[in-house]
Design a protein around this motif. Structure first.
Motif, short mmCIF file in Angstrom:
data_model
loop_
_atom_site.label_atom_id
_atom_site.label_comp_id
_atom_site.label_asym_id
_atom_site.label_seq_id
_atom_site.Cartn_x
_atom_site.Cartn_y
_atom_site.Cartn_z
N THR A 270 -23.54 -38.44 -22.68
CA THR A 270 -22.58 -39.55 -22.65
C THR A 270 -22.26 -40.04 -24.07
O THR A 270 -23.02 -39.79 -25.01
CB THR A 270 -23.19 -40.74 -21.86
N PRO A 271 -21.16 -40.78 -24.21
CA PRO A 271 -20.87 -41.39 -25.50
C PRO A 271 -21.92 -42.44 -25.85
O PRO A 271 -22.35 -43.21 -24.98
CB PRO A 271 -19.50 -42.08 -25.29
N PRO C 68 -3.54 -41.59 -18.99
CA PRO C 68 -3.86 -42.61 -17.99
C PRO C 68 -4.48 -41.99 -16.72
O PRO C 68 -5.47 -42.50 -16.20
CB PRO C 68 -2.50 -43.26 -17.70
N GLU C 69 -3.91 -40.87 -16.28
CA GLU C 69 -4.50 -40.24 -15.11
C GLU C 69 -5.90 -39.70 -15.42
O GLU C 69 -6.81 -39.81 -14.60
CB GLU C 69 -3.59 -39.12 -14.62
N TRP C 75 -13.35 -42.50 -15.30
CA TRP C 75 -14.17 -43.71 -15.15
C TRP C 75 -14.99 -43.71 -13.87
O TRP C 75 -15.86 -44.54 -13.70
CB TRP C 75 -13.36 -44.98 -15.37
N LYS C 76 -14.75 -42.73 -13.02
CA LYS C 76 -15.60 -42.59 -11.82
C LYS C 76 -17.05 -42.25 -12.18
O LYS C 76 -17.94 -42.40 -11.34
CB LYS C 76 -15.04 -41.51 -10.91
N GLY C 314 -13.13 -42.62 -24.67
CA GLY C 314 -12.08 -43.62 -24.54
C GLY C 314 -12.41 -44.64 -23.46
O GLY C 314 -12.25 -45.85 -23.65
N VAL C 315 -12.89 -44.17 -22.33
CA VAL C 315 -13.27 -45.08 -21.26
C VAL C 315 -14.39 -46.01 -21.73
O VAL C 315 -14.39 -47.21 -21.47
CB VAL C 315 -13.71 -44.30 -20.00
N HIS C 316 -15.32 -45.45 -22.48
CA HIS C 316 -16.43 -46.27 -22.98
C HIS C 316 -15.92 -47.31 -23.96
O HIS C 316 -16.42 -48.45 -24.00
CB HIS C 316 -17.49 -45.38 -23.61
N VAL C 317 -14.94 -46.95 -24.76
CA VAL C 317 -14.32 -47.94 -25.66
C VAL C 317 -13.79 -49.11 -24.84
O VAL C 317 -14.02 -50.28 -25.17
CB VAL C 317 -13.20 -47.27 -26.49
#
Lengths: 330, 330, 330, 330, 330, 330
Positions: A270-271, C68-69, C75-76, C314-317
């Motif tokens: 993971t990040p 976006p998709e 993020w799941k 990116g999701v983690h950001v």
């Protein structure tokens, strides 16, 4: 063999013995295959390697079962000599026992075989450090149980490098790669407070698992803490605390503890995770500790790896651990 | 909804409804999700899709469990209109039931769920053609058994497209992806002579399996024969022979029947296999036959795919089969 | 629903609700889809997510429009619980508005829609933090303008994480991904001295752009400075200075600020860039600041990503930013 | 140059002139760059190559804009000599004009430049066959219009190799890569009945487009028909019919006509498409026809290619077309 | 061994002996390693395999040197039983001699070793069919010369499957992978008219080489001819003609004869090449011919391969050739 | 040229001159090609670039020979302006001499050409800093020898960034990529104690090489030491010590000094290596030193690279070195 008419050939299985200085030894030339006929030699091993090609017990699809074979191929590119420490591993007697036999559709058979294998190791090579190459993290529960079967009077602690607690409930999953530490705690093989996890971070564990961890007294250091304090000190602290409590320490390295940017072959890395040089340092320190008595490396999927980068890192983890092991005063 | 202030947005889950002619329909706009409240509609479906995300029963590590989800993503790039046949599938009522629930570590639970799912389909949507998206080939044994549970008086034949016999022994493997046809024969669900395999070739089956096939009277056409005669004729011949013997025909497509050069996502595909246009033609012909009553697509691993090529081919196999199905005189 | 005959199925769109502890929540189970009928709920959101699938305004070919998709899929695999901070995001009300509608060949229509979308957000969800998932960096100019349209009396500052100035001239390029900051300065939406750029380095900006930056008083910290001082202090300093000058701070994260070795999905990332843990720390600090009022994440191209590494980063950001946001005293 | 002291160097731009027989010519040594000073030479060219690096007009994100540069790199591995036909292209005078200048954010400027470029070609190199390397399919509308601008009295037919009709409505999309043929018909540049499309198949076109095609009398052969009859005969038939109706034939090759298994670099190629040897044969036959007067190759995305396979196939399409061209009796 | 305490283990090197029917044999269980002590057995071999890990003699950078090892790994997934022919190879005695020793920087030493290896094979295993796994095509010149050294009174013909003539001049290149056939002709090892090349096509050979070929009377069939007539007939015709002229036929398979879309691991494969099933058929027919006395497989680069597709195809070429060999009446 | 009728075209070789500010310069617009006619200019160059496309002298198969061309393509994405230092390289006169001509099968010819090229550079551009782009590490021996040929009275030291000693024995390997430093020591071109190696670590060097290093007095700092002290100080210390001993310092950067996680294009990079920002800092410091008189960058294989990451890093190494060079007081 004088008369053999092919002086111009390298013959299998000697493909790799060429083009090198005479006193250079590659890892595959050092690690022996077990001599099944000669029982006397069994007790002389300093370390034994066991492959556990099981990953169908993984929550998400995994090819970590192919890792033991990938490891054996990758270690051909390593020498036995650690330049940083000016230390040669090749004076250690080390043997590759091969792989635990797995059943295709009955995971409980696989798990039982794993436990039996560790029991046999502890029985027949009682002087040797077991190094187990997984496979997914479900194997750790069976390995520690097998260890405990032989050493039933000893209190065992766990030093875990992992992004996850691995404390999920077997009622839902069965004995999967998300459950081993909980299985060990619930079966009273290990006490919660004797588990030290280094590397947890970010959004990768349910809150309920953190609550369970707190309830059973499990100890952990997040990556944020670890980065601030320094990995050396954190590992040393965990070992010091364990030293006061337990008789033996089992080290388990889930390769997903590494940052997603450095471990393509650890599919749930993971990040925000650990960097490679930190992990290498950590396991070397662990290897130095007198009470550390077994280790495994899990959740490394060679199918997802890029240019063997993570498999080679896994091999280096093993060699850095053995470096520490050799640095002990025997 | 007039007052909703975001005329400039496409909202989830409607991401894909943009930039297209009004009378164009993409496959994901045609396939409905089951209406769980409205039992009357259940019997009106012409076809039902069932996902079976199971591949831990695979001999070699496989991520075919991720295929149902990959399928659903990939079919968004297909329209419902078949230009070659000037035929629009969208007049068929088709529903996506979702995925069979799988257990992480107990494969027998998974298999039982699969069998129960097919039983439920045959009970509640008796007019509908079941289309099953695997998963590995072990699921076929359970699906046919589930089918037979409901249609116990009917003689069932199998039309199989496969590089392998899948006749290996469950004594050794348990119910794995190498054993389904043998399981069906040994459990007397299907007779050996009612199994027709098209696509076998080369060095990918043990001689013993060929001998077993001959003993039980199993019928097969190698790729060499198929190429000489033409896939159309071979499939027609198999259907004609089955037509004389059985009541219902179950079609199973193992994507590894395709040549290794055209199916990166079928990890055990081999050199010398079928080409894509041949397989599409074959399943369309099969779909046309009145006795064909169910089909599955298995052993497609999206993790190994390149640019969705094999997943898209799998979707096309489903659509070509449904084309044939719609071409029947209802 | 009692009578529904498929207890063994997971039904779409509930594929992901399995195999987890009851009190575990994954991000996709937390983020709601907007309830278009129920206007009362609109003002209760703590944060809104807006997708902007536009990248045809990018200088070099980009598939950032697919981000976006990709974000929603990625993020799941995240929980809502941040272990480092012992903090659960799931008490925040957060809604996914969907994606801004884009025109295929008229980029000015796309840009106008983006501006309108931000205006609508600021009008109808005035309490909510807008989180915008791009797309390329051209969208930032329109987002800030849309913000300013509603908050025309407020002075807006920008905290930018970027390898580039994005100060190129629209006379040559039109409103492209190299121009947004200049557009904002030239349109007097933002003052040059209210822009703080962290992450610039190496040979990736024309000297003329640096001169322009100096002329308009733009503030920046190179990676070399940042590495010496520490990212925490640098971000804090930038926020402190901005705090004195502006009413609202807009945070824009160009993923190419990351080093080329850690961000395969940021196609113009470069050698010498930021490491992942630094960026995560930076945005968490930014999220904590009371004046930070919107953020976007841009220039992430999932087609070039390797094993979702950069998309997950990116999701983690986004989640680290929201962690900071929740850490504010409301 | 005698005194130049580096006899041991290959100097740029001559990197590729080494290690080959003296009378071997590679394609890049044959194709000249235009001599801008010497107007007399302009009319002597047999063929001119024009690059059109535009793909931001593509419905899905595309890097086909990088194809002209990829083409020029790839043709270095081709000789000018066609062994099958014992024919050397190098007696043709051929020039590379370079690339049409594109605007980053205003697609209409790009399109106008493309049209102007074709007008200039037809004006200044009236004897030369234009070979246009795209770019996405939107460019074809502009190229044919530019051609028509100069040849306004001539009736132009189109021979199209494509999986799609490209008849979508510009009202929705603007002039995108799904609309060029409709644009040409609606602008009365070309009559519907003068368009021949070879390669349509499967589930990749809306029914409405087929209806539109029928209404305007557009001619097409599906892959199923083509495979039954043979590509040679189909192409010959199309040319024969066009020959009776039109003055000039424009050939447009959308690389997605190829099967998904053979064209990784044509991102919307599909299962069931054409094989490479069929396309090569088809364009050679087209090149032989006296009325064929221009050709383009579009929708080839080098970023998605694997080991240059599709780019090299595209180059071979150009060379096979030129082979046919040279086989005409001048 | 009864007392060996690890019944649950598979031991190296027996990793692959699990999970299979007792009478199933995989190729690696059939191919023996040479028994260096037991000279009597040497003459009993039906076939010998020689690896030649040399590719630094390749014009463009190549890792074909890694192919012998890749071959040995890949053949583990093949059985010895050919289902199309109902024929089991395992009754052939076949031995793997290992790899020719190569010098890192002196290619002439490598070449001399290769020649010596073939001489030793022909001397010590005179009944055995040599199967040589390259390596690049430069090795063929040395292998045929080594063969001729022992059989100096025999006239040797060559059946070559190749996209290229391999007739380039050694004056320029030295003995590289573009020159072997010319070397053999110029050294009078083989006569030009005794070389039959099948598979040439397109723009991949200089005209001068074609002229040289014609001058020395070399025979060839282009892919265009081959496709029209059928590969079976073409190969048969070549063998018939060779049969009248020569004593022994050497078969050389350059994997780049395959089409670029089916052979990612043959880096100079080209558009318009042979398909896999054609090549398999071709070599099987060749293997059946009494005069065929040696074969090699070259220019297969495992580093560039995708999912082992081309390496597995190469192994199948070897097995199809041996199928033909076994089909001879001994 | 006024009358040239293509104002809408970018013409080759001007593809890259578009869409940029007038005062922006990309690296390829700055680096000139040598003016072979104009000898006066030769002595005015501040730096010369030499490509050495040789990697057939590499122990394992390598495509580092393709790196010079990959470098030239990659530097098009760099500006000449270093933002960290506010320094523009474009005031340096720099010329690209092209590539050393290589022989396909005679490596000694290649090596001789390399030596001659360096001699010519030192003779004809005596004021210029030679920057050599390899190629594998075998070239360094020849380059330093060529340098010494001209500067035979000067004592030359070497600053090496490398994971390996490169001290292997030429008796076994010939002059390969594992031997250059030993060749230089044994030929007395350089003294052992004048070689400083930074970056050695882990299990990648034979103990015998370490012993040889100690015997000849070679100086080295392991990564472990380097990480503890800081790269800046280590480099400075090495330069200080060299400064006292030698007249000229040759810098050689083996890209495998980088960690395996950050350098996919350096195929023998290893776990535990240097990070990118450390290497960039190191070479900048080296470039600043008055005695540093030449540098090379080797063992970068673009075929194994991922998204140009390592090639771009290599280019940045060159530019960071030149930054240091320009920072000297001339």
């Amino acid at each position: 063999m004088k008369s053999y008419p092919y002086p111009m050939l390298n013959r299998p299985p000697f493909y790799y013995h060429t083009n090198r200085e005479l006193d250079e030894r590659k890892v595959h030339e050092w690690i022996e295959q077990v001599d099944v006929e000669n029982k006397e030699k069994w007790s002389a091993y300093d370390a034994v390697i066991l492959g556990v090609p099981l990953s169908r017990s993984s929550i998400s699809a995994s090819s970590a079962s192919e890792n033991p074979e990938a490891f054996r191929r990758a270690w051909k590119s390593f020498t036995t000599y650690n330049l940083d420490e000016d230390l040669d591993l090749s004076t250690l007697n080390i043997v590759d026992l091969g792989d635990v036999r797995e059943h295709v559709t009955d995971i409980s058979v696989c798990h039982e075989n794993i436990r039996e294998a560790m029991k046999a190791i502890r029985t027949h090579h009682s002087q040797a450090m077991p190094i187990v190459v997984g496979g997914d993290h479900s194997i750790t529960a069976m390995l520690v149980k097998g260890y405990k079967d032989v050493h039933h009077n000893e209190r065992i602690g766990i030093l875990q490098f992992d992004t996850h607690f691995d404390l999920r409930d077997t009622k839902e999953l069965g004995p999967a790669n998300g459950t081993p530490i909980r299985q060990l705690i619930e079966s009273q093989t290990v006490q919660g407070k004797d588990v030290y996890n280094i590397g947890l971070h970010g959004f990768f564990n349910a809150r309920s698992l953190k609550q369970y961890a707190d309830e059973v007294g499990l100890q952990y250091f997040t990556m944020k803490q670890t980065r601030k304090v320094g990995i050396e000190k954190i590992v040393q602290q965990a070992l010091n605390e364990l030293n006061k409590k337990v008789d033996k320490i089992y080290v388990t390295v889930d390769m997903d503890v590494l940052d997603i940017s450095v471990a393509p072959g650890a599919p749930v890395s993971t990040p925000g995770g650990m960097y490679i040089h930190e992990l290498l340092e950590a396991v070397q320190i662990a290897g130095q500790h007198q009470k550390v008595s077994a280790m495994d490396i899990v959740c490394l999927d060679p199918q997802k790896d890029v240019a063997q980068a993570t498999v080679k890192t896994g091999v280096h983890v093993m060699l850095s651990f053995l470096t520490g092991y050799k640095q002990r005063e025997f």
